[in-house]
Design a protein around this motif. Structure first.
Motif, PDB file in Angstrom:
ATOM      1  N   THR A  54       0.833  -1.209   0.000  1.00  0.00           N
ATOM      2  CA  THR A  54       0.000   0.000   0.000  1.00  0.00           C
ATOM      3  C   THR A  54       0.865   1.255   0.000  1.00  0.00           C
ATOM      4  OG1 THR A  54      -1.731  -1.165   1.237  1.00  0.00           O
ATOM      5  CG2 THR A  54      -1.830   1.239   1.215  1.00  0.00           C
ATOM      6  N   TYR A  62      -6.601   0.250  -6.946  1.00  0.00           N
ATOM      7  CA  TYR A  62      -8.059   0.079  -6.964  1.00  0.00           C
ATOM      8  C   TYR A  62      -8.450  -1.351  -7.312  1.00  0.00           C
ATOM      9  CZ  TYR A  62     -12.980   0.972  -7.949  1.00  0.00           C
ATOM     10  OH  TYR A  62     -14.356   0.935  -7.941  1.00  0.00           O
ATOM     11  N   GLN A  73      -9.647  -0.050  -0.962  1.00  0.00           N
ATOM     12  CA  GLN A  73     -10.798  -0.159  -0.056  1.00  0.00           C
ATOM     13  C   GLN A  73     -10.369  -0.563   1.348  1.00  0.00           C
ATOM     14  OE1 GLN A  73     -10.531  -1.304  -3.059  1.00  0.00           O
ATOM     15  NE2 GLN A  73     -12.220  -0.448  -4.264  1.00  0.00           N
ATOM     16  N   GLY A  74      -9.152  -1.133   1.474  1.00  0.00           N
ATOM     17  CA  GLY A  74      -8.678  -1.577   2.777  1.00  0.00           C
ATOM     18  C   GLY A  74      -7.905  -0.520   3.546  1.00  0.00           C
ATOM     19  N   LYS A 116      -7.195   2.286   5.982  1.00  0.00           N
ATOM     20  CA  LYS A 116      -7.930   2.612   7.205  1.00  0.00           C
ATOM     21  C   LYS A 116      -8.572   4.002   7.146  1.00  0.00           C
ATOM     22  CE  LYS A 116      -5.096  -0.385  10.136  1.00  0.00           C
ATOM     23  NZ  LYS A 116      -4.189  -0.468  11.302  1.00  0.00           N
ATOM     24  N   ASP A 117      -7.871   4.938   6.500  1.00  0.00           N
ATOM     25  CA  ASP A 117      -8.412   6.292   6.366  1.00  0.00           C
ATOM     26  C   ASP A 117      -9.392   6.309   5.197  1.00  0.00           C
ATOM     27  OD1 ASP A 117      -8.946   8.982   6.047  1.00  0.00           O
ATOM     28  OD2 ASP A 117      -6.875   9.617   6.381  1.00  0.00           O
ATOM     29  N   LYS A 118     -10.668   6.080   5.469  1.00  0.00           N
ATOM     30  CA  LYS A 118     -11.686   5.984   4.424  1.00  0.00           C
ATOM     31  C   LYS A 118     -11.857   7.297   3.663  1.00  0.00           C
ATOM     32  CE  LYS A 118     -12.390   1.781   5.478  1.00  0.00           C
ATOM     33  NZ  LYS A 118     -11.796   0.736   4.602  1.00  0.00           N
ATOM     34  N   LYS A 119     -11.631   8.403   4.344  1.00  0.00           N
ATOM     35  CA  LYS A 119     -11.754   9.698   3.677  1.00  0.00           C
ATOM     36  C   LYS A 119     -10.678   9.854   2.607  1.00  0.00           C
ATOM     37  CE  LYS A 119     -12.153  14.664   4.546  1.00  0.00           C
ATOM     38  NZ  LYS A 119     -12.102  15.746   5.564  1.00  0.00           N
ATOM     39  N   SER A 148      -9.315   7.373   0.945  1.00  0.00           N
ATOM     40  CA  SER A 148      -9.741   6.505  -0.166  1.00  0.00           C
ATOM     41  C   SER A 148     -10.738   7.230  -1.054  1.00  0.00           C
ATOM     42  CB  SER A 148     -10.364   5.217   0.375  1.00  0.00           C
ATOM     43  OG  SER A 148      -9.445   4.503   1.170  1.00  0.00           O
ATOM     44  N   GLU A 149     -11.703   7.908  -0.440  1.00  0.00           N
ATOM     45  CA  GLU A 149     -12.714   8.638  -1.203  1.00  0.00           C
ATOM     46  C   GLU A 149     -12.089   9.781  -1.994  1.00  0.00           C
ATOM     47  OE1 GLU A 149     -15.556   9.884   1.659  1.00  0.00           O
ATOM     48  OE2 GLU A 149     -16.291   7.853   2.077  1.00  0.00           O
ATOM     49  N   TYR A 190      -0.759  10.607   5.575  1.00  0.00           N
ATOM     50  CA  TYR A 190      -1.110   9.212   5.894  1.00  0.00           C
ATOM     51  C   TYR A 190       0.134   8.349   6.027  1.00  0.00           C
ATOM     52  CZ  TYR A 190      -3.165   4.547   5.368  1.00  0.00           C
ATOM     53  OH  TYR A 190      -3.538   3.242   5.558  1.00  0.00           O
TER      54      TYR A 190
END
Length: 255
Positions: free
Chosen positions: A55, A129, A135-136, A138-141, A143-144, A251
């Motif tokens: 990652t 992707y 998608q894995g 941890k910081d979902k924001k 990823s978005e 990150y």
């Protein structure tokens, strides 16, 4: 250790001490289970460590791609600035507020037909992707934000519209234009199979008169209007590019 446990089990059996043997058997099973659980945990940690490294490498790859994109954006900003400055000089000349030579006006006008495109460098993003690693994170924001950045296409669209507008100009509607002048600006056109073209240092078209044609003025005004959208999108892309790069850095190196 195993030899000792084996002897202990045999002694309990021979002495008919089944209660203690049962406790021993349960204890041995628990030891085996605990060993399996520890092994599984170690394996999970190793896999998580490997995925984390992959990652990080892909995110650093995206950062490198973003840096290259910024360089392209800066080039396009300077490139289209030169074109729009030329258009403005033509319009000022038309209004009598500036005076350029015929060669300068011709160069300004023909520059408007040269366009450049922009496309994102998304190899690392596509890998991130498609592998499911994105998608894995941890910081979902984050990823978005990555998905949002690579989903945007408005700069690409605005440049395509500019290209369409530039290519839509019909020189046949403006008879004052000499067709060979369009070839004169590029060195690649000095030799065409079975033909030899020799150009002079000056344009054959009288651009001081040519730029007063309504079709020409409307064409230039339309390109100038489209350029405003191009510049706005270049600015927005640059800002979102740098913001995403900084978010990725935060990150990777949390404070």
């Amino acid at each position: 250790m195993l030899h000792f446990l084996r002897k202990l089990r045999q002694r309990l059996l021979t002495e008919n001490r089944f209660g203690k043997y049962l406790l021993y058997a349960i204890g041995e099973i628990l030891l085996v289970v605990i060993g399996i659980l520890i092994a599984l945990q170690v394996n999970i940690q190793q896999e998580e460590f490997k995925e984390k490294k992959v990652t990080e490498q892909l995110l650093k790859g995206i950062q490198a791609d973003l840096k290259l994109e910024v360089e392209r954006i800066d080039f396009l900003t300077g490139y289209y600035t030169q074109i729009t400055n030329g258009i403005q000089q033509i319009l000022l000349n038309h209004q009598g507020k500036a005076t350029q030579s015929n060669k300068e006006l011709g160069q300004y006008f023909l520059n408007t037909f040269e366009f450049r495109k922009f496309s994102k460098i998304d190899v690392n993003y596509q890998t991130l992707y498609s592998s499911g690693i994105l998608q894995g994170i941890k910081d979902k924001k984050l990823s978005e934000e990555i998905i949002t950045y690579y989903s945007r296409q408005f700069l690409e669209w605005s440049l395509e519209i500019y290209q369409q507008k530039a290519g839509a100009f019909d020189f046949n509607n403006v008879p004052d234009f000499q067709p060979l002048d369009k070839l004169q600006t590029g060195a690649n056109y000095t030799s065409i199979p079975e033909f030899r073209l020799t150009f002079e240092d000056t344009y054959k078209t009288d651009f001081t008169e040519f730029i007063h044609e309504p079709e020409v003025l409307n064409f230039l005004a339309d390109l100038l209007h489209q350029s405003e959208l191009v510049f706005s999108n270049l600015k927005t892309y640059r800002e979102s590019n740098l913001a995403l790069s900084n978010r990725i850095q935060d990150y990777l190196d949390p404070r």
